[in-house]
Scaffold this active site. Sequence first.
Site, PDB file in Angstrom:
ATOM      1  N   ALA A 171       0.826  -1.213   0.000  1.00 18.18           N
ATOM      2  CA  ALA A 171       0.000   0.000   0.000  1.00 18.18           C
ATOM      3  C   ALA A 171       0.858   1.260   0.000  1.00 18.18           C
ATOM      4  O   ALA A 171       0.520   2.247  -0.662  1.00 18.18           O
ATOM      5  CB  ALA A 171      -0.938  -0.005   1.209  1.00 18.18           C
ATOM      6  N   ASP A 172       1.949   1.245   0.732  1.00 14.03           N
ATOM      7  CA  ASP A 172       2.847   2.403   0.741  1.00 14.03           C
ATOM      8  C   ASP A 172       3.503   2.596  -0.621  1.00 14.03           C
ATOM      9  O   ASP A 172       3.609   3.720  -1.131  1.00 14.03           O
ATOM     10  CB  ASP A 172       3.929   2.232   1.805  1.00 14.03           C
ATOM     11  CG  ASP A 172       3.457   2.654   3.190  1.00 14.03           C
ATOM     12  OD1 ASP A 172       2.666   3.611   3.276  1.00 14.03           O
ATOM     13  OD2 ASP A 172       3.880   2.037   4.179  1.00 14.03           O
ATOM     14  N   MET A 173       3.983   1.499  -1.211  1.00 15.65           N
ATOM     15  CA  MET A 173       4.653   1.618  -2.501  1.00 15.65           C
ATOM     16  C   MET A 173       3.670   2.051  -3.588  1.00 15.65           C
ATOM     17  O   MET A 173       4.008   2.868  -4.461  1.00 15.65           O
ATOM     18  CB  MET A 173       5.323   0.296  -2.875  1.00 15.65           C
ATOM     19  CG  MET A 173       6.312  -0.206  -1.840  1.00 15.65           C
ATOM     20  SD  MET A 173       7.564   1.026  -1.371  1.00 15.65           S
ATOM     21  CE  MET A 173       8.669   0.926  -2.757  1.00 15.65           C
TER      22      MET A 173
END
Length: 391
Positions: A171-173
Site C-alpha cells: 500500500a505504501d509503494m
Amino acid sequence: MVITLEYPLQNIRVLDFSRVLAGPFAGRMLSDMGAEVVKLEPPEGDVTRGWGRMRTGISGYYTQQNSGKRSVCVDLEAEGATPLVRRLAARADVVIENFRPGVMARHGLAWSDLAPENPRLIMLSISGFGQDGPESHRAAYASVLHAESGLVARQSEEDQLSATDPVLSIADMNAGLHGLVAILSALYLRERSGRGQHIDIAMLDTMLITDDYANFTLDEIPLTRGGGEVWDAPGGPIMITGDFRVVWKLLTKHHGVADPTPSGAPLEEKIRLRRQAAGEFFLSFSDRRALIAALDAVNLAWGDIRSNKAAFQSPTAQARGTVAQVDDRAGGTRPVVESPYRFSDAPTHVARGPAYRGEHNREVLEAWLGATASEIDNLEHGGVLNAEVPP
C-alpha cells in the site's frame, strides 16, 4: 566536444515533509531523476532512522528511502517555525506530506496557506482514506490498507491459510508510485497553465485501482485465480506461469504426457490426476537445466524461487547495476537499490548517501532563502532549527 546530459528533473526543488515510506519513496525517486529534494524533519527525526542496520548513526531503512536528499530539521512547535517553513515552500516546486489530514493545517501549512504565496506550487498529500470524507481521520499504515482493501482476506481464502499481512508494504509503494505519477503530471500541466495543484492521494484508492482482480468483484462473478503456481522440481521449487489448462495442453501435445484420467471421471478427479501427472513430469528430469529447456521449448514462462539475496545477485540485477553504492559517512560505502529508470539520453542515479538530521540547515537556508549567518544563528538559538551531532 563534451556533451553534459541533463537529469530529467534538474532544477526542480522539492520540500519533503513525509516520513516512513510512501512519501519518502516518491521523494527518493524524484531525487534520483535530478530534483533537489530537501527532507524536513522534526527534532526526533524520521522514525525509520532507527530501523535496520546502523552504520555511523544512520539506519539501512532510512538510507534506502532518503539517500540523495538534504536534511533540514525544524521544530514546528517552536515560535517562528511556521514562517520559516512557509518561506521554504514559497521557493519550492513541490511539497510532499503524508501526515494525517489536519496536521499541516494545524501548523499553518495547509494547501490553502501555501498556495497563495506560491501559485505554481504542487503539493502531494498522501493519507490512508483521503483528505476529507467519513474515514479521513483514521491512522493508516500499509498493513491497515492491506486489510481494508480486501487483499488480506482474499489471499487467506485462496491459500486456505490464516490471514496474515504480506511481507511487503504494498500500500505504501502503490501510494508513492501513484503520487509520483501525479506530481509529474502536475509539473507538465503547469507548463501550460502556469498554476500548481493540490494532489489528494488516498492509499485505499491506490490499492483498489492497482488490483487486477477488481473486475471479479465489480461484475459480481466468482474469482478465477491467475498468475503462477509453484511446483516441486529438480534443484528446488519453480514458479510456472499460466492457466493449468493451457499448461496441461502443452505438456500433452508437445511432451507426450499421457492423460491418466479414466473415461467418465468427475471433473475434480480429472484435475487432481492431471495435476499429479504434471508434477511427476516436472520431477522426471535429471537436472533443473533439462526441465527449463523443456519449458522453454513450449514457451512456458518460469521463475526460480529466489531469496532476496539471490535476487540481487541474479545475472540481470548484476548487468543492470540494480544495486548502487553510496557514502556510508565513515570513509566507505553501503548498498542501496538504484531507481529503475533507464532513459536513452538522460542520466538517473542516486545522488549521494543519507544525511544526518539537520545536516544541511545552513546550506539550504542560504541557497533557498538567502539567509544570513546571523539569521540562521538566531533560528538555532530560538530552537527553530535543530541538528544532530554525527557520531
